[in-house]
Design an enzyme around this catalytic site. Structure first.
Site, PDB file in Angstrom:
ATOM      1  N   LYS A 145       0.858  -1.188   0.000  1.00 29.99           N
ATOM      2  CA  LYS A 145       0.000   0.000   0.000  1.00 29.99           C
ATOM      3  C   LYS A 145       0.895   1.239   0.000  1.00 29.99           C
ATOM      4  O   LYS A 145       1.524   1.568   1.001  1.00 29.99           O
ATOM      5  CB  LYS A 145      -0.911   0.044   1.230  1.00 29.99           C
ATOM      6  CG  LYS A 145      -2.027   1.063   1.029  1.00 29.99           C
ATOM      7  CD  LYS A 145      -2.557   1.675   2.298  1.00 29.99           C
ATOM      8  CE  LYS A 145      -1.855   2.906   2.721  1.00 29.99           C
ATOM      9  NZ  LYS A 145      -1.923   4.066   1.824  1.00 29.99           N
ATOM     10  N   GLY A 155       6.995   4.971   7.973  1.00 30.32           N
ATOM     11  CA  GLY A 155       6.082   6.099   8.133  1.00 30.32           C
ATOM     12  C   GLY A 155       6.210   6.681   9.523  1.00 30.32           C
ATOM     13  O   GLY A 155       7.275   6.631  10.135  1.00 30.32           O
ATOM     14  N   THR A 208       1.098   6.086  13.236  1.00 32.83           N
ATOM     15  CA  THR A 208       0.621   4.987  12.388  1.00 32.83           C
ATOM     16  C   THR A 208       1.279   3.678  12.818  1.00 32.83           C
ATOM     17  O   THR A 208       0.633   2.630  12.840  1.00 32.83           O
ATOM     18  CB  THR A 208       0.923   5.283  10.901  1.00 32.83           C
ATOM     19  OG1 THR A 208       0.410   6.567  10.581  1.00 32.83           O
ATOM     20  CG2 THR A 208       0.299   4.258   9.990  1.00 32.83           C
ATOM     21  N   GLU A 251      10.127   1.320  10.239  1.00 40.51           N
ATOM     22  CA  GLU A 251      11.129   2.350   9.896  1.00 40.51           C
ATOM     23  C   GLU A 251      10.436   3.689  10.095  1.00 40.51           C
ATOM     24  O   GLU A 251       9.600   4.083   9.276  1.00 40.51           O
ATOM     25  CB  GLU A 251      11.550   2.199   8.426  1.00 40.51           C
ATOM     26  CG  GLU A 251      12.173   0.857   8.090  1.00 40.51           C
ATOM     27  CD  GLU A 251      13.594   0.715   8.611  1.00 40.51           C
ATOM     28  OE1 GLU A 251      14.204   1.740   8.963  1.00 40.51           O
ATOM     29  OE2 GLU A 251      14.074  -0.418   8.686  1.00 40.51           O
ATOM     30  N   CYS A 301      13.731  11.214   6.522  1.00 41.37           N
ATOM     31  CA  CYS A 301      13.720  10.714   7.897  1.00 41.37           C
ATOM     32  C   CYS A 301      15.095  10.834   8.551  1.00 41.37           C
ATOM     33  O   CYS A 301      15.198  10.968   9.759  1.00 41.37           O
ATOM     34  CB  CYS A 301      13.261   9.268   7.894  1.00 41.37           C
ATOM     35  SG  CYS A 301      14.151   8.266   6.702  1.00 41.37           S
ATOM     36  N   GLU A 321       9.875  16.087  14.769  1.00 38.19           N
ATOM     37  CA  GLU A 321      10.285  16.020  13.368  1.00 38.19           C
ATOM     38  C   GLU A 321       9.499  17.060  12.568  1.00 38.19           C
ATOM     39  O   GLU A 321       8.271  16.998  12.499  1.00 38.19           O
ATOM     40  CB  GLU A 321       9.971  14.605  12.865  1.00 38.19           C
ATOM     41  CG  GLU A 321      10.602  14.256  11.569  1.00 38.19           C
ATOM     42  CD  GLU A 321      10.244  12.833  11.139  1.00 38.19           C
ATOM     43  OE1 GLU A 321       9.092  12.391  11.373  1.00 38.19           O
ATOM     44  OE2 GLU A 321      11.108  12.170  10.557  1.00 38.19           O
TER      45      GLU A 321
HETATM   46  P1  NAD Z   1       2.200   8.138   7.772  1.00 35.21           P
HETATM   47  O1  NAD Z   1       2.416   7.245   8.925  1.00 35.21           O
HETATM   48  O2  NAD Z   1       1.177   9.180   7.856  1.00 35.21           O
HETATM   49  O3  NAD Z   1       1.853   7.299   6.474  1.00 35.21           O
HETATM   50  C1  NAD Z   1       2.679   6.260   5.981  1.00 35.21           C
HETATM   51  C2  NAD Z   1       1.820   5.256   5.269  1.00 35.21           C
HETATM   52  O4  NAD Z   1       0.961   4.664   6.228  1.00 35.21           O
HETATM   53  C3  NAD Z   1       0.924   5.836   4.180  1.00 35.21           C
HETATM   54  O5  NAD Z   1       0.852   4.926   3.115  1.00 35.21           O
HETATM   55  C4  NAD Z   1      -0.411   5.939   4.888  1.00 35.21           C
HETATM   56  O6  NAD Z   1      -1.502   5.893   4.016  1.00 35.21           O
HETATM   57  C5  NAD Z   1      -0.368   4.701   5.751  1.00 35.21           C
HETATM   58  N1  NAD Z   1      -1.292   4.700   6.880  1.00 35.21           N
HETATM   59  C6  NAD Z   1      -1.751   5.740   7.615  1.00 35.21           C
HETATM   60  N2  NAD Z   1      -2.609   5.300   8.566  1.00 35.21           N
HETATM   61  C7  NAD Z   1      -2.703   3.963   8.409  1.00 35.21           C
HETATM   62  C8  NAD Z   1      -3.426   2.930   9.071  1.00 35.21           C
HETATM   63  N3  NAD Z   1      -4.258   3.181  10.085  1.00 35.21           N
HETATM   64  N4  NAD Z   1      -3.271   1.657   8.635  1.00 35.21           N
HETATM   65  C9  NAD Z   1      -2.433   1.373   7.617  1.00 35.21           C
HETATM   66  N5  NAD Z   1      -1.740   2.301   6.950  1.00 35.21           N
HETATM   67  C10 NAD Z   1      -1.862   3.581   7.348  1.00 35.21           C
HETATM   68  O7  NAD Z   1       3.629   8.760   7.446  1.00 35.21           O
HETATM   69  P2  NAD Z   1       3.978   9.790   6.285  1.00 35.21           P
HETATM   70  O8  NAD Z   1       3.565  11.137   6.743  1.00 35.21           O
HETATM   71  O9  NAD Z   1       3.482   9.282   4.975  1.00 35.21           O
HETATM   72  O10 NAD Z   1       5.553   9.643   6.236  1.00 35.21           O
HETATM   73  C11 NAD Z   1       6.409  10.455   6.933  1.00 35.21           C
HETATM   74  C12 NAD Z   1       7.027   9.676   8.053  1.00 35.21           C
HETATM   75  O11 NAD Z   1       7.756   8.563   7.522  1.00 35.21           O
HETATM   76  C13 NAD Z   1       8.035  10.505   8.796  1.00 35.21           C
HETATM   77  O12 NAD Z   1       7.912  10.310  10.176  1.00 35.21           O
HETATM   78  C14 NAD Z   1       9.373   9.953   8.282  1.00 35.21           C
HETATM   79  O13 NAD Z   1      10.440  10.178   9.130  1.00 35.21           O
HETATM   80  C15 NAD Z   1       9.065   8.524   8.103  1.00 35.21           C
HETATM   81  N6  NAD Z   1      10.034   7.888   7.188  1.00 35.21           N
HETATM   82  C16 NAD Z   1      10.917   6.995   7.729  1.00 35.21           C
HETATM   83  C17 NAD Z   1      11.870   6.378   6.916  1.00 35.21           C
HETATM   84  C18 NAD Z   1      12.844   5.391   7.493  1.00 35.21           C
HETATM   85  O14 NAD Z   1      13.503   4.672   6.736  1.00 35.21           O
HETATM   86  N7  NAD Z   1      12.978   5.281   8.795  1.00 35.21           N
HETATM   87  C19 NAD Z   1      11.901   6.662   5.555  1.00 35.21           C
HETATM   88  C20 NAD Z   1      10.987   7.579   5.048  1.00 35.21           C
HETATM   89  C21 NAD Z   1      10.046   8.166   5.887  1.00 35.21           C
END
Ligand code: NAD
Length: 505
Positions: free
Chosen positions: A191, A243, A247, A265, A299, A400
């Site tokens: 997804k 993410g 979440t 991650e 991130c 962040e």
């Molecule tokens: P997010 O958690 O809002 O969303 C990430 C994904 O999760 C999206 O596809 C979203 O639709 C999905 N999601 C949201 N709620 C959900 C649920 N209840 N059930 C299943 N899926 C759900 O995060 P974002 O705003 O898209 O991403 C930014 C975050 O990601 C930041 O905190 C960033 O640091 C982190 N990030 C981490 C890495 C790493 O490697 N550690 C890499 C990139 C981004």
């Protein structure tokens, strides 16, 4: 930065109008409309224009995708390594051939500068498929020998895995998730983010013929509409997530229903430490890059910049000079260095922190505002921003921001800076700038974080693990170690002495 742009690369970018105006889910090898019929617009954050529409999936779509992945698993898990390798390497070949196209998809939908998408995101994504194309041959078990028995440890794929990715680096996320999962013989339901996924869907469009139906399925939509159905289905054997923390918490609750493993991650607030004996030009360049790369939506960004008080003025002058020269603008232009923030939601979050900083007592040394770009008045642009007079306890130092914003904190002793750097719920990346290698090693050992770059920030080496300490998550990606997260071991013990043991006389 665009000096490596070959004619082929430019040509593959020029054909970039070649994407669909609507995408369904990709399930069982075919594109299919969503159960609800509802759709979501994918936007171009540099212009505000809608680019395409994706299906707003629900639990019915989730179940269909899992049905497909479950039925494909027995055959895929038995596919010979040579065939799996061939497929993964063909993906490498195709991505290289149309690198400019994929780069442009991320630029249009995410707002990242095309030079970055071309020379950073795509090579890193391609490298993941290249690394894991060799992995199907490396999934050997082990054997253990005893006087009266031989033990065999088999390594087996898990089954159906659900992978959920964010919007900031979609091609890197897609590659780092699916390459190891497929190499190890799992089938996948992915997804992507509902905000940015044009490149992911284009990837599926091009690679559909390579994979047997059901091996890789993509469902799109809002997370809460799909997450629970995906992760709590009893046929799903793992969830791999990148993410945010909120979440992640939700997904871990879902995963607890059937007690399935997770890799998480998550975010970061990484410390970039400049010592008084550092090469200040190199350190300022590194800090500038860490601030603006992907508009700060990374991130691993070194968004807490710890500068030794003795070199603070000289260093900040250099950093400002670089950041003032950054070319903000149309991300599709090869010379642009800072593009548009990915979404209005992200823009609002960043501007909220820009307002909060001075209220907390920090001072804006430069930036601090929305940036106006001529001809792109609806674009989501932010000026590179330096906060000074920051205390590590402020929210702008602890949370962040995910924008081109850096919070500068001064320090006096190594013990102090290590303590401050570790005073964070996160531990994902970090940097140390010093000409004293022993000091660099001492700090690297003392910092609670998954990756530390000495004297060059974002110095990614292919095959090295990336992942979090503390609330930056658990599990590692980008390295062969990730195969442990996508396989199970099974111990088989063969008795070499037939007949009863004789314990009951
Ligand atoms: P997010 O958690 O809002 O969303 C990430 C994904 O999760 C999206 O596809 C979203 O639709 C999905 N999601 C949201 N709620 C959900 C649920 N209840 N059930 C299943 N899926 C759900 O995060 P974002 O705003 O898209 O991403 C930014 C975050 O990601 C930041 O905190 C960033 O640091 C982190 N990030 C981490 C890495 C790493 O490697 N550690 C890499 C990139 C981004």
């Amino acid at each position: 930065m665009n000096s490596n742009d070959t004619p082929e690369l430019k040509a593959s970018r020029a054909s970039s109008e070649d994407f669909l105006h609507e995408y369904g889910h990709f399930i069982q090898g075919v594109w299919t409309g969503g159960d609800s019929g509802a759709t979501i617009a994918l936007k171009n954050p540099a212009t505000g224009a809608a680019l395409s529409r994706i299906a707003a999936g629900n639990a019915v779509d989730a179940k269909r995708a899992i049905d497909a992945a479950a039925s494909a698993f027995p055959a895929w898990s038995q596919t010979p390594p040579a065939r799996r390798q061939e497929i993964l390497y063909e993906i490498v070949r195709r991505l290289k051939a149309r690198l400019g196209h994929y780069a442009m998809m991320d630029t249009l939908n995410n707002g990242k500068p095309i030079s970055e998408a071309t020379h950073f995101d795509m090579p890193m994504a391609i490298e993941q498929f290249a690394i894991f194309s060799g992995a199907p041959w490396q999934l050997h078990g082990e054997s253990v020998r005893a006087a009266d028995a031989v033990g065999i440890i088999h390594r087996e794929p898990l089954g159906v895995v659900v992978q959920i990715i964010p919007w900031n680096v979609p091609m890197i996320m897609l590659a780092s998730k699916i390459a190891p999962a497929l190499a190890a013989g799992n089938t996948v339901v992915m997804k992507p983010s509902e905000i940015v996924c044009l490149s992911v869907l284009e990837f599926m469009r091009e690679m559909a013929d390579l994979l047997p139906p059901g091996v890789l399925n993509i469902v799109t939509g809002y997370g809460p509409d799909l997450g629970e159905a995906l992760v709590t289905d009893p046929r799903v054997r793992k969830v791999g997530f990148t993410g945010s923390r909120p979440t992640a918490r939700r997904l871990m609750q879902y995963a607890s229903v059937n007690i399935i493993p997770q890799t998480m991650e998550l975010g970061g607030k990484s410390a970039n430490i400049v010592c008084e004996d550092a090469d200040l030009d190199a350190a300022a360049e590194g800090a500038a890059m860490s601030t603006v790369l992907n508009k700060g939506e990374v991130c691993l960004a070194g968004s807490r910049l710890f500068v030794h008080e003795k070199v603070k003025d000289a260093f900040l002058e250099k950093l400002q000079r670089i950041l003032r020269g950054i070319r903000i603008g149309d991300p599709t232009l090869p010379d642009t260095q800072l593009g548009a923030q990915a979404s209005q939601m992200q823009m609002d979050k960043i501007t909220g922190y820009l307002e909060l900083g001075p209220r907390e007592g920090a001072k804006v040394l430069m930036g601090g505002q929305r940036a106006e770009v001529k001809g792109l008045e609806n674009g989501l642009f932010i000026q590179p921003t330096i906060f000074v007079d920051v205390d590590n306890s402020m929210k702008i130092a602890q949370e962040e921001i995910f924008g081109p914003v850096v919070s500068v904190i001064t320090w006096k002793t190594d013990d102090e800076v290590v303590r401050l750097a570790n005073d964070s719920i996160y531990g994902l990346g970090g940097g140390v700038w010093t000409s004293d290698l022993s000091r660099a090693h001492r700090m690297a050992c003392a910092l609670e974080t998954g990756t530390i770059w000495i004297n060059r920030y974002y110095n990614f080496l292919g095959g090295m693990p990336i992942g979090g300490y503390k609330q930056s998550g658990f599990g590692r990606e980008f390295a062969h170690e990730v195969l442990n997260h996508y396989t199970l071991t099974k111990s088989v013990v063969i008795n070499l002495h037939p007949g009863p043991v004789g314990v009951f006389g």
